[in-house]
Scaffold this active site. Structure first.
Site, PDB file in Angstrom:
ATOM      1  N   ARG A  98     -17.322  -7.387 -18.643  1.00 42.78           N
ATOM      2  CA  ARG A  98     -17.555  -7.064 -17.239  1.00 42.78           C
ATOM      3  C   ARG A  98     -18.655  -7.957 -16.696  1.00 42.78           C
ATOM      4  O   ARG A  98     -19.571  -8.350 -17.423  1.00 42.78           O
ATOM      5  CB  ARG A  98     -18.002  -5.601 -17.094  1.00 42.78           C
ATOM      6  CG  ARG A  98     -17.144  -4.599 -17.844  1.00 42.78           C
ATOM      7  CD  ARG A  98     -16.129  -3.918 -17.022  1.00 42.78           C
ATOM      8  NE  ARG A  98     -16.589  -3.351 -15.789  1.00 42.78           N
ATOM      9  CZ  ARG A  98     -15.761  -3.012 -14.785  1.00 42.78           C
ATOM     10  NH1 ARG A  98     -14.452  -3.215 -14.893  1.00 42.78           N
ATOM     11  NH2 ARG A  98     -16.218  -2.479 -13.679  1.00 42.78           N
ATOM     12  N   ALA A 121     -16.051   6.925  -3.221  1.00 45.34           N
ATOM     13  CA  ALA A 121     -17.233   7.603  -3.763  1.00 45.34           C
ATOM     14  C   ALA A 121     -17.008   7.848  -5.257  1.00 45.34           C
ATOM     15  O   ALA A 121     -15.907   8.195  -5.675  1.00 45.34           O
ATOM     16  CB  ALA A 121     -17.437   8.926  -3.037  1.00 45.34           C
ATOM     17  N   GLY A 122     -18.070   7.653  -6.026  1.00 40.81           N
ATOM     18  CA  GLY A 122     -17.960   7.897  -7.479  1.00 40.81           C
ATOM     19  C   GLY A 122     -17.930   6.619  -8.296  1.00 40.81           C
ATOM     20  O   GLY A 122     -18.116   6.649  -9.507  1.00 40.81           O
ATOM     21  N   GLY A 172     -13.178  -4.967 -27.498  1.00 39.07           N
ATOM     22  CA  GLY A 172     -14.410  -4.246 -27.156  1.00 39.07           C
ATOM     23  C   GLY A 172     -14.041  -2.801 -26.838  1.00 39.07           C
ATOM     24  O   GLY A 172     -12.928  -2.346 -27.125  1.00 39.07           O
ATOM     25  N   HIS A 218     -21.589  27.979 -38.595  1.00 35.03           N
ATOM     26  CA  HIS A 218     -20.501  27.746 -39.567  1.00 35.03           C
ATOM     27  C   HIS A 218     -19.217  28.374 -39.038  1.00 35.03           C
ATOM     28  O   HIS A 218     -19.246  29.482 -38.518  1.00 35.03           O
ATOM     29  CB  HIS A 218     -20.852  28.367 -40.910  1.00 35.03           C
ATOM     30  CG  HIS A 218     -19.742  28.242 -41.905  1.00 35.03           C
ATOM     31  ND1 HIS A 218     -19.447  27.043 -42.532  1.00 35.03           N
ATOM     32  CD2 HIS A 218     -18.829  29.147 -42.351  1.00 35.03           C
ATOM     33  CE1 HIS A 218     -18.410  27.232 -43.333  1.00 35.03           C
ATOM     34  NE2 HIS A 218     -18.008  28.492 -43.238  1.00 35.03           N
ATOM     35  N   GLU A 251     -21.340   2.820   0.507  1.00 34.56           N
ATOM     36  CA  GLU A 251     -20.264   2.616  -0.465  1.00 34.56           C
ATOM     37  C   GLU A 251     -19.133   1.813   0.174  1.00 34.56           C
ATOM     38  O   GLU A 251     -18.620   2.180   1.226  1.00 34.56           O
ATOM     39  CB  GLU A 251     -19.756   3.970  -0.981  1.00 34.56           C
ATOM     40  CG  GLU A 251     -18.550   3.902  -1.896  1.00 34.56           C
ATOM     41  CD  GLU A 251     -18.711   2.963  -3.094  1.00 34.56           C
ATOM     42  OE1 GLU A 251     -19.602   3.181  -3.906  1.00 34.56           O
ATOM     43  OE2 GLU A 251     -17.932   1.975  -3.187  1.00 34.56           O
TER      44      GLU A 251
HETATM   45  P1  FAD Z   1     -20.283   1.595 -10.522  1.00 28.52           P
HETATM   46  O1  FAD Z   1     -19.791   2.854 -11.109  1.00 28.52           O
HETATM   47  O2  FAD Z   1     -19.512   0.366 -10.785  1.00 28.52           O
HETATM   48  O3  FAD Z   1     -20.405   1.823  -8.966  1.00 28.52           O
HETATM   49  C1  FAD Z   1     -20.792   0.799  -8.117  1.00 28.52           C
HETATM   50  C2  FAD Z   1     -20.302   1.097  -6.738  1.00 28.52           C
HETATM   51  O4  FAD Z   1     -20.913   0.172  -5.828  1.00 28.52           O
HETATM   52  C3  FAD Z   1     -18.803   0.902  -6.568  1.00 28.52           C
HETATM   53  O5  FAD Z   1     -18.228   2.075  -6.042  1.00 28.52           O
HETATM   54  C4  FAD Z   1     -18.660  -0.263  -5.591  1.00 28.52           C
HETATM   55  O6  FAD Z   1     -17.570  -0.118  -4.704  1.00 28.52           O
HETATM   56  C5  FAD Z   1     -19.983  -0.190  -4.835  1.00 28.52           C
HETATM   57  N1  FAD Z   1     -20.392  -1.472  -4.248  1.00 28.52           N
HETATM   58  C6  FAD Z   1     -20.441  -2.694  -4.866  1.00 28.52           C
HETATM   59  N2  FAD Z   1     -20.946  -3.614  -4.027  1.00 28.52           N
HETATM   60  C7  FAD Z   1     -21.227  -2.987  -2.868  1.00 28.52           C
HETATM   61  C8  FAD Z   1     -21.773  -3.404  -1.619  1.00 28.52           C
HETATM   62  N3  FAD Z   1     -22.213  -4.647  -1.435  1.00 28.52           N
HETATM   63  N4  FAD Z   1     -21.886  -2.482  -0.637  1.00 28.52           N
HETATM   64  C9  FAD Z   1     -21.504  -1.200  -0.831  1.00 28.52           C
HETATM   65  N5  FAD Z   1     -20.998  -0.750  -1.989  1.00 28.52           N
HETATM   66  C10 FAD Z   1     -20.869  -1.623  -3.002  1.00 28.52           C
HETATM   67  N6  FAD Z   1     -19.044   4.249 -19.424  1.00 28.52           N
HETATM   68  C11 FAD Z   1     -19.369   5.336 -20.156  1.00 28.52           C
HETATM   69  O7  FAD Z   1     -20.541   5.675 -20.262  1.00 28.52           O
HETATM   70  N7  FAD Z   1     -18.392   6.078 -20.792  1.00 28.52           N
HETATM   71  C12 FAD Z   1     -17.092   5.745 -20.732  1.00 28.52           C
HETATM   72  O8  FAD Z   1     -16.247   6.426 -21.310  1.00 28.52           O
HETATM   73  C13 FAD Z   1     -16.715   4.589 -19.962  1.00 28.52           C
HETATM   74  N8  FAD Z   1     -15.424   4.211 -19.852  1.00 28.52           N
HETATM   75  C14 FAD Z   1     -15.104   3.124 -19.082  1.00 28.52           C
HETATM   76  C15 FAD Z   1     -13.769   2.731 -18.981  1.00 28.52           C
HETATM   77  C16 FAD Z   1     -13.411   1.631 -18.192  1.00 28.52           C
HETATM   78  C17 FAD Z   1     -11.968   1.227 -18.103  1.00 28.52           C
HETATM   79  C18 FAD Z   1     -14.425   0.934 -17.477  1.00 28.52           C
HETATM   80  C19 FAD Z   1     -14.053  -0.237 -16.598  1.00 28.52           C
HETATM   81  C20 FAD Z   1     -15.751   1.307 -17.575  1.00 28.52           C
HETATM   82  C21 FAD Z   1     -16.106   2.396 -18.383  1.00 28.52           C
HETATM   83  N9  FAD Z   1     -17.434   2.791 -18.525  1.00 28.52           N
HETATM   84  C22 FAD Z   1     -17.751   3.868 -19.307  1.00 28.52           C
HETATM   85  C23 FAD Z   1     -18.520   2.058 -17.849  1.00 28.52           C
HETATM   86  C24 FAD Z   1     -18.958   2.801 -16.586  1.00 28.52           C
HETATM   87  O9  FAD Z   1     -17.852   2.971 -15.736  1.00 28.52           O
HETATM   88  C25 FAD Z   1     -20.040   2.013 -15.881  1.00 28.52           C
HETATM   89  O10 FAD Z   1     -21.094   1.749 -16.808  1.00 28.52           O
HETATM   90  C26 FAD Z   1     -20.597   2.784 -14.716  1.00 28.52           C
HETATM   91  O11 FAD Z   1     -19.590   3.067 -13.765  1.00 28.52           O
HETATM   92  C27 FAD Z   1     -21.716   1.992 -14.040  1.00 28.52           C
HETATM   93  O12 FAD Z   1     -22.214   2.745 -12.990  1.00 28.52           O
HETATM   94  P2  FAD Z   1     -22.920   2.049 -11.738  1.00 28.52           P
HETATM   95  O13 FAD Z   1     -23.419   3.186 -10.905  1.00 28.52           O
HETATM   96  O14 FAD Z   1     -23.860   1.040 -12.208  1.00 28.52           O
HETATM   97  O15 FAD Z   1     -21.772   1.267 -10.979  1.00 28.52           O
END
Ligand code: FAD
Length: 454
Positions: free
Chosen positions: A270, A37-38, A176, A442, A33
């Protein structure tokens, strides 16, 4: 060199849940990461925004205090306290993920990962090798080609989540999911919000009827919408008192218009995080839309998978999680029955909107035989008791297949919970008769669903 069964890049809801599941099934896992984390979801996406949504919901309820027999002076918004609560929720959950990533079989490495070859990645000049690799690097805000993006006060969603004072006027470019949620939240906080959108309707992912009603409902709460408007530039100007402000210049049906604001949120989508990964070193093909994957999320290199936002298929946290679980099952040689075409989603505006399955527009375009059954919150006892009568639900059934339930689109209080029930029914292949035969508590909002099939 460190060797493991599975190496995961990114600890968002895709990466960390896959790590946890793989470790439970006795695989040794290294998860890398670069930031917290998260991932986006926990630190700057779903969780902080939904925490703010809850504040907004309470404020909206307090506006109706008289309806509930509450009399008195009212409350003032302490924005610093609002943001502090959001930070506490995020910190608590982040600590939870960090603890999970310390369990036996999981090693968490902090740093930016890049590929050396198809089985090796380099992090902080150390090499990590694994039989299988999952790329779960998520996505980042995408900016439109508009002049003035570099001006102070023109920000993305991550930056909006860490402001320290409430803007008087916020202009949001893009209607959006992210734009609409922030419009709803900040208007409840008392900010004057204007949304400028290129398309005719907000939320193109939604049923067009539901999207229109939702926009009208939020509009009645004071959010101004300028649809079919193409933003041309953002400039620095001064207001009547000589204070600096930002002006968003746009064109609507050939007419030049503008909106003044203190902050401008760019919410125009995005882009997948592929930069710097050196995917070429591993033969992984990608485009600006994301890493190319097949239906098992396998990339063009057999032992490398890409899940979540980075493959651009469905930018939702639960999509990332379930894609990750599916990949781990594949690695373990286990079959599962996760149906990726049944993907529920929600927009946490006030009121919420939610959806699963094809929309009516899609069914019409495909020439499918279907029936749309509508239910309204205003005729539901629980909705009346809650004073949440604004809302409707559409249930779509396949009349050529025994009235099997195929879709649901709703807006109104707790729409996401109602749609989740339908999502389960669709997964189980249920018909309207089976829904009619299911006893519902209900009084509940889910009786809206039951009533329309009885
Ligand atoms: P991410 O959660 O983006 O995690 C990717 C991780 O990889 C990051 O921590 C990053 O630092 C790490 N990383 C990147 N490149 C590297 C590298 N080369 N080496 C090491 N680490 C790296 N979705 C919903 O379902 N419900 C919601 O209510 C919702 N609300 C949202 C609100 C906002 C404002 C935003 C921006 C998004 C929202 N989303 C929501 C979308 C959701 O956050 C994403 O779909 C989700 O986080 C994607 O998960 P992921 O595991 O693919 O990636």
């Amino acid at each position: 060199m460190t060797k493991s069964d599975l190496l995961i890049i990114g600890s968002g809801p895709g990466g960390y849940r896959a790590a946890q599941y793989a470790a439970q099934h006795s695989l040794s896992v290294v998860i890398v990461e670069a930031e917290d984390a998260g991932g986006t979801c926990l630190n700057r996406g779903c969780i902080p925004t939904k925490t703010l949504c809850r504040n907004a919901e309470i404020i909206d309820t307090l506006h109706e205090a008289n309806t509930f027999g509450l009399e008195g002076e009212g409350y003032a918004l302490n924005f610093a306290a609002v943001m502090e609560r959001k930070n506490q929720v995020v910190n608590q959950l982040r600590s939870g993920v960090e603890a999970l990533m310390k369990q036996p079989n999981i090693t968490m490495v902090h740093g930016f990962a890049k590929f050396k070859d198809l089985k090796t990645v380099v992090v902080n000049e150390e090499e990590y090798t694994a039989d299988n690799i999952i790329i779960a690097t998520g996505s980042d805000s995408k900016c439109p080609p508009v002049e003035g993006l570099q001006l102070p006060g023109v920000i993305n969603s991550t930056q909006l989540l860490s402001i320290n004072h409430l803007p008087k006027r916020l202009c949001i470019i893009g209607a959006g999911v992210i734009g609409m949620e922030f419009a709803s939240v900040f208007s409840s906080f008392g900010t004057q919000v204007t949304v400028v959108e290129f398309l005719k309707e907000c939320l193109p992912v939604l049923d067009s009827d539901i999207a229109k009603r939702l926009r009208q409902t939020i509009g009645k709460r004071g959010v101004e919408f300028s649809m079919q408007s193409a933003v041309k530039s953002i400039t620095e100007t001064t207001d009547a008192e000589g204070n600096r402000q930002l002006t968003v210049n746009y064109e609507k049906k050939g007419k030049p218009l503008h909106t003044d604001a203190d902050l401008v949120l760019i919410a125009t989508g995005r882009k997948p995080n592929t930069e710097g990964l050196e995917l070429e070193m591993a033969g992984v093909e990608y485009s600006p839309k994301g890493i190319n994957v097949d239906d098992d999320f396998q990339t063009t290199t057999a032992n490398i998978y890409a899940i979540g936002d980075v493959n651009g298929r469905c930018m939702l946290a639960h999509a990332a999680t379930f894609q990750g679980l599916h990949v781990v099952n594949k690695i373990l040689g286990k079959t599962d029955n996760i149906k990726f075409d049944i993907m529920p989603s929600a927009i946490f505006t006030n009121p919420e909107a939610a959806s699963v399955g094809p929309t009516e527009d899609q069914l019409k375009a495909e020439g499918r035989q279907y029936e749309c059954r509508k239910g309204f919150y205003r005729s539901n006892g629980k909705a009346l008791a809650m004073n949440e009568t604004d809302g409707m639900l559409k249930l779509l059934v396949d009349t050529a297949d025994n009235n099997r339930i195929i879709g649901c689109h709703a807006f109104g209080a707790h729409a996401s919970d109602l749609v989740q029930e339908v999502s389960t029914l669709i997964n189980l292949g249920a018909t309207t008769q089976q829904l009619a035969d299911t006893i519902h508590i209900h009084p509940t909002l889910s009786e809206i669903l039951h009533d329309i099939v009885c």
